[in-house]
Design a protein around this motif. Structure first.
Motif, PDB file in Angstrom:
ATOM      1  N   TRP A  87      -4.956  -5.945   5.042  1.00  0.00           N
ATOM      2  CA  TRP A  87      -6.351  -6.283   4.781  1.00  0.00           C
ATOM      3  C   TRP A  87      -6.411  -7.639   4.071  1.00  0.00           C
ATOM      4  CZ3 TRP A  87      -8.667  -6.336  -0.256  1.00  0.00           C
ATOM      5  CH2 TRP A  87      -7.842  -5.903  -1.286  1.00  0.00           C
ATOM      6  N   LEU A  88      -7.534  -8.341   4.255  1.00  0.00           N
ATOM      7  CA  LEU A  88      -7.633  -9.721   3.800  1.00  0.00           C
ATOM      8  C   LEU A  88      -8.649  -9.911   2.676  1.00  0.00           C
ATOM      9  CD1 LEU A  88      -7.713 -11.192   7.424  1.00  0.00           C
ATOM     10  CD2 LEU A  88      -5.757 -11.175   5.887  1.00  0.00           C
ATOM     11  N   LYS A  89      -9.727  -9.128   2.689  1.00  0.00           N
ATOM     12  CA  LYS A  89     -10.804  -9.330   1.713  1.00  0.00           C
ATOM     13  C   LYS A  89     -11.547  -8.032   1.495  1.00  0.00           C
ATOM     14  CE  LYS A  89     -13.784 -12.468   3.096  1.00  0.00           C
ATOM     15  NZ  LYS A  89     -14.467 -13.679   3.528  1.00  0.00           N
ATOM     16  N   GLY A  90     -12.291  -7.950   0.409  1.00  0.00           N
ATOM     17  CA  GLY A  90     -13.154  -6.799   0.174  1.00  0.00           C
ATOM     18  C   GLY A  90     -12.692  -5.960  -1.009  1.00  0.00           C
ATOM     19  N   ASP A  91     -13.414  -4.878  -1.265  1.00  0.00           N
ATOM     20  CA  ASP A  91     -13.075  -3.979  -2.371  1.00  0.00           C
ATOM     21  C   ASP A  91     -12.546  -2.673  -1.790  1.00  0.00           C
ATOM     22  OD1 ASP A  91     -13.947  -5.657  -4.499  1.00  0.00           O
ATOM     23  OD2 ASP A  91     -16.004  -5.275  -3.849  1.00  0.00           O
ATOM     24  N   VAL A  92     -11.299  -2.368  -2.109  1.00  0.00           N
ATOM     25  CA  VAL A  92     -10.637  -1.196  -1.515  1.00  0.00           C
ATOM     26  C   VAL A  92     -10.341  -0.151  -2.587  1.00  0.00           C
ATOM     27  CG1 VAL A  92      -8.589  -0.390  -0.264  1.00  0.00           C
ATOM     28  CG2 VAL A  92      -9.529  -2.661   0.217  1.00  0.00           C
ATOM     29  N   GLU A  93     -10.660   1.087  -2.278  1.00  0.00           N
ATOM     30  CA  GLU A  93     -10.239   2.199  -3.133  1.00  0.00           C
ATOM     31  C   GLU A  93      -9.043   2.848  -2.430  1.00  0.00           C
ATOM     32  OE1 GLU A  93     -13.357   5.019  -3.744  1.00  0.00           O
ATOM     33  OE2 GLU A  93     -11.975   6.455  -4.659  1.00  0.00           O
ATOM     34  N   HIS A  94      -7.852   2.546  -2.914  1.00  0.00           N
ATOM     35  CA  HIS A  94      -6.630   3.095  -2.300  1.00  0.00           C
ATOM     36  C   HIS A  94      -6.515   4.556  -2.737  1.00  0.00           C
ATOM     37  CE1 HIS A  94      -5.045  -0.831  -1.082  1.00  0.00           C
ATOM     38  NE2 HIS A  94      -5.591  -1.272  -2.203  1.00  0.00           N
ATOM     39  N   ARG A  95      -6.212   5.432  -1.850  1.00  0.00           N
ATOM     40  CA  ARG A  95      -6.059   6.841  -2.248  1.00  0.00           C
ATOM     41  C   ARG A  95      -4.740   7.400  -1.732  1.00  0.00           C
ATOM     42  NH1 ARG A  95     -11.799   9.613  -0.676  1.00  0.00           N
ATOM     43  NH2 ARG A  95     -13.132   8.582  -2.197  1.00  0.00           N
ATOM     44  N   ASP A  96      -3.825   6.491  -1.376  1.00  0.00           N
ATOM     45  CA  ASP A  96      -2.579   6.955  -0.755  1.00  0.00           C
ATOM     46  C   ASP A  96      -1.521   7.267  -1.806  1.00  0.00           C
ATOM     47  OD1 ASP A  96      -0.475   4.517  -0.950  1.00  0.00           O
ATOM     48  OD2 ASP A  96      -2.532   3.778  -0.906  1.00  0.00           O
ATOM     49  N   HIS A  97      -0.438   7.875  -1.345  1.00  0.00           N
ATOM     50  CA  HIS A  97       0.718   8.161  -2.207  1.00  0.00           C
ATOM     51  C   HIS A  97       1.938   7.441  -1.643  1.00  0.00           C
ATOM     52  CE1 HIS A  97      -1.662  11.271  -4.062  1.00  0.00           C
ATOM     53  NE2 HIS A  97      -1.955  11.700  -2.857  1.00  0.00           N
ATOM     54  N   PHE A  98       1.733   6.281  -1.060  1.00  0.00           N
ATOM     55  CA  PHE A  98       2.829   5.617  -0.365  1.00  0.00           C
ATOM     56  C   PHE A  98       3.056   4.179  -0.841  1.00  0.00           C
ATOM     57  CE2 PHE A  98       4.747   3.202   3.058  1.00  0.00           C
ATOM     58  CZ  PHE A  98       5.802   4.024   3.424  1.00  0.00           C
TER      59      PHE A  98
ATOM     60  N   ARG B  53      -0.243  -2.876  -2.251  1.00  0.00           N
ATOM     61  CA  ARG B  53      -1.684  -2.602  -2.140  1.00  0.00           C
ATOM     62  C   ARG B  53      -2.523  -3.877  -2.153  1.00  0.00           C
ATOM     63  NH1 ARG B  53      -2.816   2.856  -5.728  1.00  0.00           N
ATOM     64  NH2 ARG B  53      -1.967   4.272  -4.163  1.00  0.00           N
ATOM     65  N   THR B  54      -1.955  -4.990  -2.610  1.00  0.00           N
ATOM     66  CA  THR B  54      -2.734  -6.230  -2.635  1.00  0.00           C
ATOM     67  C   THR B  54      -2.927  -6.784  -1.218  1.00  0.00           C
ATOM     68  OG1 THR B  54      -0.747  -7.556  -2.968  1.00  0.00           O
ATOM     69  CG2 THR B  54      -1.932  -6.845  -4.945  1.00  0.00           C
TER      70      THR B  54
ATOM     71  N   GLY C  96     -13.668   1.756   1.390  1.00  0.00           N
ATOM     72  CA  GLY C  96     -14.302   0.619   0.750  1.00  0.00           C
ATOM     73  C   GLY C  96     -15.114   1.109  -0.440  1.00  0.00           C
ATOM     74  N   CYS C  97     -15.277   0.221  -1.426  1.00  0.00           N
ATOM     75  CA  CYS C  97     -16.041   0.644  -2.610  1.00  0.00           C
ATOM     76  C   CYS C  97     -16.853  -0.522  -3.175  1.00  0.00           C
ATOM     77  CB  CYS C  97     -15.105   1.208  -3.672  1.00  0.00           C
ATOM     78  SG  CYS C  97     -13.823   0.071  -4.188  1.00  0.00           S
ATOM     79  N   GLY C  98     -17.355  -1.361  -2.313  1.00  0.00           N
ATOM     80  CA  GLY C  98     -18.141  -2.498  -2.787  1.00  0.00           C
ATOM     81  C   GLY C  98     -18.364  -3.445  -1.618  1.00  0.00           C
TER      82      GLY C  98
END
Ligand code: FES
Length: 309
Positions: free
Chosen positions: A272-283, A289-290, A300-302
């Motif tokens: 992913w390149l831009k935006g607000d992400v809510e990561h929910r993974d265990h990996f 994650r950046t 997404g969260c924003g």
């Protein structure tokens, strides 16, 4: 992706007021073999795809069996199965894949299950009995709610089965892991709190991570709706509150490799390149994650997310 399997529902059995067992048989030919700990993805008529552990005996592929607990926050998977699926219905399944295998080098297998996390260990137990392996099963459950298969397990396993009934006996992982031989491996399946406790206790007692295995419940949770843009095609997608990003991509004809659909296997990693992400993974690690997300669970969260797809 491998060819899907066409099956029909051969039987449905109510195990507890909230857990049902479903048996599937092939419409034509034979079902492929599988190893203990494997799962299949169910492709439901409502568009949902959920992964469930196979609990049948791996030596008997006349039918596949799974057990499903109706989740309060169901996005349509467990609710659909409980409310709409009938004997005789046809479904498509992905072929079995195994993210939670038995480890051949183990001298002793310690299995720890909570609630519906018992399912992979039903297949494990049959395989380990056949091998004459040294193992024990620790099963925490609530009487009359999440006590699926207790009677069968008592009959099959005798003293190998250790029961922890809610409100009566607590599962103490620190004591369970203490003083074990170096060849012992521990496997756990259950809610996040159990898996975190296992990892903490195993680390505190110096267990090598190679001897500690766990499987999280693989199901995406709902969230807020959000928007996604695909950088290469310019496509814009709106992801609904009860839909995962992976499902939205698939509905738009964008195939992303996937296995667990629950943020644990790493197959669906997407840049992913831009935006607000809510990561929910265990990996993914914090650094990964950046630049990557797991569309099976991340949301997404924003501001809208721009994916490198
Ligand atoms: S499909 Fe396994 S992490 Fe997404």
């Amino acid at each position: 992706m491998s060819a899907l399997l066409d099956v029909r529902v051969a039987a449905i059995r109510e195990l507890t007021p909230v857990i049902r067992e479903y048996s599937f048989e092939a419409l034509a030919g034979a079902l492929p073999g599988f190893s203990a700990g494997s799962h299949v993805q169910l492709h439901l008529p409502n568009g949902r795809r959920n992964a469930y552990s196979l609990l049948s005996d791996p030596a008997d592929t006349r039918q596949y069996r799974i057990a499903v607990r109706q989740q309060d926050a169901s996005r349509g998977g467990s609710r659909y199965l409980h409310q709409h699926l009938k004997v005789g219905d046809r479904l498509r399944l992905s072929p079995p894949a195994n993210l939670f295998p038995l480890h051949g080098e183990a001298r002793e297998h310690i299995l720890v299950a909570a609630g519906i996390g018992i399912t992979p260990f039903i297949a494990y137990s049959q395989e380990l009995l056949r091998r004459g392996a040294d193992f024990e099963l620790h099963y925490a459950y609530r009487a009359d709610t999440s006590d699926a298969y207790v009677e069968e397990l008592r009959q099959q396993l005798g003293p190998r089965l250790h029961e922890y009934i809610g409100g009566q006996r607590r599962l103490d992982l620190a004591s369970l892991l203490q003083g074990r031989a170096l060849g012992a491996h521990v496997y756990a399946c259950g809610p996040q709190s159990l898996l975190l406790d296992l990892q903490e206790q195993a680390t505190a007692q110096g267990w090598s991570p190679r001897r500690v295995h766990w499987e999280a419940f693989a199901a995406a949770e709902p969230g807020q709706p959000f928007r996604v843009e695909l950088a290469r095609s310019g496509q814009q997608l709106d992801v609904a509150a009860d839909e995962s990003l992976l499902e939205a991509l698939e509905a738009a004809g964008v195939e992303v490799p996937n296995l667990c659909r629950g943020g644990v296997c790493g197959q669906c990693q997407t840049p992913w390149l831009k935006g607000d992400v809510e990561h929910r993974d265990h990996f993914l690690s914090a650094i990964e994650r950046t630049s990557s997300l797991m569309p099976c669970v991340s949301r997404g969260c924003g501001s809208p997310i721009l994916l490198d797809l």
